[in-house]
Design a protein around this motif. Structure first.
Motif, PDB file in Angstrom:
ATOM      1  N   MET A  98       0.665  -1.245   0.073  1.00  0.00           N
ATOM      2  CA  MET A  98       0.150  -0.114   0.094  1.00  0.00           C
ATOM      3  C   MET A  98       0.962   1.279   0.022  1.00  0.00           C
ATOM      4  O   MET A  98       0.602   2.267  -0.642  1.00  0.00           O
ATOM      5  CB  MET A  98      -1.027  -0.148   1.147  1.00  0.00           C
ATOM      6  N   THR A  99       1.901   1.338   0.775  1.00  0.00           N
ATOM      7  CA  THR A  99       2.728   2.573   0.651  1.00  0.00           C
ATOM      8  C   THR A  99       3.422   2.798  -0.493  1.00  0.00           C
ATOM      9  O   THR A  99       3.471   3.791  -1.241  1.00  0.00           O
ATOM     10  CB  THR A  99       3.833   2.160   1.488  1.00  0.00           C
ATOM     11  N   LEU A 152      -1.977 -16.866  19.107  1.00  0.00           N
ATOM     12  CA  LEU A 152      -2.952 -17.569  18.245  1.00  0.00           C
ATOM     13  C   LEU A 152      -4.014 -16.485  17.939  1.00  0.00           C
ATOM     14  O   LEU A 152      -4.442 -16.472  16.755  1.00  0.00           O
ATOM     15  CB  LEU A 152      -3.498 -18.592  19.082  1.00  0.00           C
ATOM     16  N   GLY A 153      -4.177 -15.616  18.949  1.00  0.00           N
ATOM     17  CA  GLY A 153      -5.142 -14.468  18.538  1.00  0.00           C
ATOM     18  C   GLY A 153      -4.321 -13.793  17.115  1.00  0.00           C
ATOM     19  O   GLY A 153      -5.111 -13.240  16.624  1.00  0.00           O
ATOM     20  N   GLY A 154      -3.276 -13.400  17.474  1.00  0.00           N
ATOM     21  CA  GLY A 154      -2.428 -12.585  16.365  1.00  0.00           C
ATOM     22  C   GLY A 154      -2.534 -13.376  15.125  1.00  0.00           C
ATOM     23  O   GLY A 154      -2.595 -12.588  13.939  1.00  0.00           O
ATOM     24  N   PHE A 155      -2.558 -14.748  15.118  1.00  0.00           N
ATOM     25  CA  PHE A 155      -2.621 -15.463  13.836  1.00  0.00           C
ATOM     26  C   PHE A 155      -3.886 -15.296  13.101  1.00  0.00           C
ATOM     27  O   PHE A 155      -4.106 -14.918  11.929  1.00  0.00           O
ATOM     28  CB  PHE A 155      -2.683 -16.899  14.030  1.00  0.00           C
ATOM     29  N   LEU A 156      -5.130 -14.889  13.894  1.00  0.00           N
ATOM     30  CA  LEU A 156      -6.397 -14.588  13.389  1.00  0.00           C
ATOM     31  C   LEU A 156      -6.484 -13.177  13.047  1.00  0.00           C
ATOM     32  O   LEU A 156      -7.136 -12.762  11.825  1.00  0.00           O
ATOM     33  CB  LEU A 156      -7.514 -15.187  14.177  1.00  0.00           C
ATOM     34  N   ILE A 157      -6.050 -12.463  13.788  1.00  0.00           N
ATOM     35  CA  ILE A 157      -6.216 -10.849  13.702  1.00  0.00           C
ATOM     36  C   ILE A 157      -5.571 -10.302  12.360  1.00  0.00           C
ATOM     37  O   ILE A 157      -5.927  -9.534  11.655  1.00  0.00           O
ATOM     38  CB  ILE A 157      -5.824 -10.171  15.126  1.00  0.00           C
ATOM     39  N   TRP A 158      -4.146 -10.546  12.426  1.00  0.00           N
ATOM     40  CA  TRP A 158      -3.142  -9.758  11.403  1.00  0.00           C
ATOM     41  C   TRP A 158      -3.413 -10.339  10.007  1.00  0.00           C
ATOM     42  O   TRP A 158      -3.344  -9.897   9.059  1.00  0.00           O
ATOM     43  CB  TRP A 158      -1.971 -10.081  11.744  1.00  0.00           C
ATOM     44  N   ARG A 159      -3.760 -11.731   9.869  1.00  0.00           N
ATOM     45  CA  ARG A 159      -4.344 -12.114   8.464  1.00  0.00           C
ATOM     46  C   ARG A 159      -5.298 -11.308   7.912  1.00  0.00           C
ATOM     47  O   ARG A 159      -5.382 -10.875   6.780  1.00  0.00           O
ATOM     48  CB  ARG A 159      -4.600 -13.636   8.571  1.00  0.00           C
ATOM     49  N   ASN A 160      -6.216 -10.983   8.818  1.00  0.00           N
ATOM     50  CA  ASN A 160      -7.436 -10.381   8.341  1.00  0.00           C
ATOM     51  C   ASN A 160      -7.140  -8.617   8.243  1.00  0.00           C
ATOM     52  O   ASN A 160      -7.968  -8.120   7.654  1.00  0.00           O
ATOM     53  CB  ASN A 160      -8.440 -10.734   9.191  1.00  0.00           C
ATOM     54  N   LYS A 167      -8.276  -4.622   1.036  1.00  0.00           N
ATOM     55  CA  LYS A 167      -9.862  -5.013   0.337  1.00  0.00           C
ATOM     56  C   LYS A 167      -9.730  -6.317  -0.265  1.00  0.00           C
ATOM     57  O   LYS A 167     -10.679  -6.649  -1.095  1.00  0.00           O
ATOM     58  CB  LYS A 167     -10.275  -3.828  -0.495  1.00  0.00           C
ATOM     59  N   GLY A 168      -8.882  -7.188   0.125  1.00  0.00           N
ATOM     60  CA  GLY A 168      -9.067  -8.643  -0.536  1.00  0.00           C
ATOM     61  C   GLY A 168      -8.400  -8.528  -1.849  1.00  0.00           C
ATOM     62  O   GLY A 168      -8.297  -9.510  -2.612  1.00  0.00           O
ATOM     63  N   GLN A 169      -7.890  -7.606  -2.498  1.00  0.00           N
ATOM     64  CA  GLN A 169      -7.278  -7.523  -3.648  1.00  0.00           C
ATOM     65  C   GLN A 169      -5.634  -7.799  -3.686  1.00  0.00           C
ATOM     66  O   GLN A 169      -5.095  -7.517  -2.746  1.00  0.00           O
ATOM     67  CB  GLN A 169      -7.527  -5.927  -4.391  1.00  0.00           C
ATOM     68  N   HIS A 350       1.640  -8.229  -4.026  1.00  0.00           N
ATOM     69  CA  HIS A 350       1.244  -8.780  -2.563  1.00  0.00           C
ATOM     70  C   HIS A 350       0.022  -9.361  -2.825  1.00  0.00           C
ATOM     71  O   HIS A 350      -0.819  -8.967  -3.491  1.00  0.00           O
ATOM     72  CB  HIS A 350       0.796  -7.549  -1.657  1.00  0.00           C
ATOM     73  N   SER A 351      -0.164 -10.634  -2.261  1.00  0.00           N
ATOM     74  CA  SER A 351      -1.275 -11.596  -2.403  1.00  0.00           C
ATOM     75  C   SER A 351      -1.724 -11.823  -1.059  1.00  0.00           C
ATOM     76  O   SER A 351      -1.204 -11.793   0.092  1.00  0.00           O
ATOM     77  CB  SER A 351      -0.965 -12.698  -3.351  1.00  0.00           C
ATOM     78  N   ASN A 352      -3.138 -12.263  -1.054  1.00  0.00           N
ATOM     79  CA  ASN A 352      -3.781 -12.609   0.279  1.00  0.00           C
ATOM     80  C   ASN A 352      -3.359 -13.728   0.885  1.00  0.00           C
ATOM     81  O   ASN A 352      -3.236 -14.065   2.155  1.00  0.00           O
ATOM     82  CB  ASN A 352      -5.209 -12.497   0.342  1.00  0.00           C
ATOM     83  N   ASP A 353      -2.677 -14.597   0.219  1.00  0.00           N
ATOM     84  CA  ASP A 353      -2.342 -15.921   0.675  1.00  0.00           C
ATOM     85  C   ASP A 353      -0.960 -15.924   1.048  1.00  0.00           C
ATOM     86  O   ASP A 353      -0.367 -17.014   1.367  1.00  0.00           O
ATOM     87  CB  ASP A 353      -2.699 -17.025  -0.084  1.00  0.00           C
ATOM     88  N   ILE A 354      -0.209 -14.773   1.109  1.00  0.00           N
ATOM     89  CA  ILE A 354       1.320 -14.819   1.396  1.00  0.00           C
ATOM     90  C   ILE A 354       1.612 -15.018   2.677  1.00  0.00           C
ATOM     91  O   ILE A 354       0.650 -14.698   3.799  1.00  0.00           O
ATOM     92  CB  ILE A 354       2.049 -13.464   0.969  1.00  0.00           C
TER      93      ILE A 354
END
Length: 433
Positions: A98-99, A152-160, A167-169, A350-354
């Motif tokens: 994004m930068t 474990l919380g970070g695993f869920l939070i930072w991915r999203n 925006k999923g792109q 950058h991809s969402n599954d990286i």
């Protein structure tokens, strides 16, 4: 009385060849496993696994996981765990993407390939990883929330968070200067790779000589001269062989012609050049050196291993174990950001599954490399070798045609086997830590 030492006080002679070299038997075991893996897959792929091209790709594919594995050693040594590294890598990658594509062009008025774009993006990514890592360390160290739960919380939070930022792109292409960290898009070339090899060999010899002089000055036992010379020869041969393999991977003629045209030159007929050492691999080597120095030569490193060996005794000795936890996770976050630079620049976008499943790979690399889950023991070079073994397994299985789910099953089985062998090793040596 006499000053001549008695037979009882004389230092014991080495029992065998390997004890004279003072080489870690687990390190030899890992090297042996890596060699066996290479030979088996080379046979199964009809010689394609050990070609310069595949070995070059193997190094750049290993780089990002190996970078994070060096930090995971510190985390596990202090009796913690970090399950968020893959998601944190994704967030750092999204911030840098994004930068480059939004903040720098729209807010600063600089183009995508402006010389300032890459440094700004790198700083943003490293600060992101550092702050998030320090925040997680604060939750663990000062609020006494278990590391497993926080990460474990970070695993869920930072991915999203990464998904929300983009925006999923998919964001790309990234800055051309940024892509230099990706491997094939940025290499030293043959000449500078040989220069690096010469400097690395000279530096290794200097380190061996200085280490021997220091031990003698402090009246510590030293290896026989022949053992020192043999170790130096092995190190030199490894460095030269590694560089020779990477230089043997030739740049395709069409790509080489474009490189010459970009420089305003004409490609001479019959000229062939090799890629040489990728900048991402050079970055990994630099990080390994720095992390090894931190682990062995600094107060921070001594505190980390002392805390992992006995947290209660470390606290009673005056070590601020809570602040130390923050520092360890901040280092881990920073290394995740550096790994994000390598991973996203290798993809050129950058991809969402990286970073997906990088948690498994990084933890497995550290454990396979000899880092004790009970804390207090681990090596940086072992974690890197563990990452190389993991990537060799995955690359070899992919070349043979094994489906991805079965690849992950093998990786998981290898992880369990590595822990079991580590338990057996500790029982044999009497180490209960």
């Amino acid at each position: 009385m006499t000053d001549t030492p008695t037979a009882a006080s004389a230092p014991p002679k080495p029992r065998n060849f390997f004890s004279a070299l003072e080489v870690d038997t687990r390190l030899l075991g890992m090297i042996g496993a890596f060699v066996v893996i290479c030979l088996v897959f080379n046979f199964l792929t009809d010689g394609r696994f050990m070609t310069p091209r595949n070995l070059f790709n193997l190094t750049i594919q290993t780089a990002s996981v190996a970078i994070m594995a060096t930090g995971m050693v510190f985390v596990i040594v202090t009796r913690n765990i970090d399950l968020s590294v893959g998601s944190l890598l994704a967030t750092c990658s999204a911030m840098m993407a994004m930068t480059q594509t939004w903040f720098v062009p729209d807010w600063l008025g600089l183009g995508l390939n402006n010389p300032a774009t890459m440094p700004i993006a790198v700083v943003v990514g490293i600060l992101t990883g550092l702050l998030i890592g320090a925040f997680q360390g604060w939750l663990i160290g000062y609020l006494a929330i278990p590391a497993f739960i926080v990460t474990l919380g970070g695993f869920l939070i930072w991915r999203n968070v990464a998904w929300h930022l983009t925006k999923g792109q998919t964001i790309g292409p990234l800055d051309e200067n940024f892509q230099l960290f990706g491997g094939i898009n940025g290499t030293l070339g043959e000449t500078w790779s040989w220069v690096f090899a010469a400097l690395a060999v000279a530096g290794s010899f200097y380190a061996l000589i200085q280490s021997r002089r220091t031990k003698i000055a402090h009246e510590f036992p030293v290896k026989p001269v022949w053992a020192e010379a043999l170790i130096g020869a092995i190190i030199a041969a490894t460095i030269i062989g590694f560089v020779a393999i990477l230089n043997a991977y030739e740049i395709p003629a069409a790509r080489l012609q474009r490189i010459y045209e970009a420089r305003g030159e004409v490609l001479p007929e019959g000229v062939v050049e090799g890629y040489g050492i990728p900048i991402s691999v050079l970055l990994l080597i630099l990080i390994v050196i720095v992390m090894t120095i931190v682990a062995r030569r600094t107060r921070l490193g001594r505190y980390i291993f002392a805390t992992g060996g006995n947290p209660e005794a470390a606290a009673l000795a005056g070590i601020n174990t809570r602040l130390l936890t923050v520092k360890v996770f901040a280092i881990m976050g920073m290394l995740c950001a550096i790994a994000a630079i390598v991973a996203s620049s290798r993809q050129t976008f950058h991809s969402n599954d990286i970073g997906t499943l990088d948690e498994l790979r990084v933890i497995a690399a550290a454990v396979i490399g000899g880092t004790a889950l009970a804390g207090g023991m681990g090596t940086i070079y072992g974690a890197v070798l563990g990452a190389l073994i993991m990537q060799s397994l995955q690359s070899g299985m992919a070349m043979v045609g094994v489906d991805a789910p079965y690849q992950n099953m093998v990786v998981g089985s290898v992880l369990v086997l590595a822990v079991f062998l580590d338990i057996l090793y500790r029982r044999r040596t009497g180490d209960r830590t």
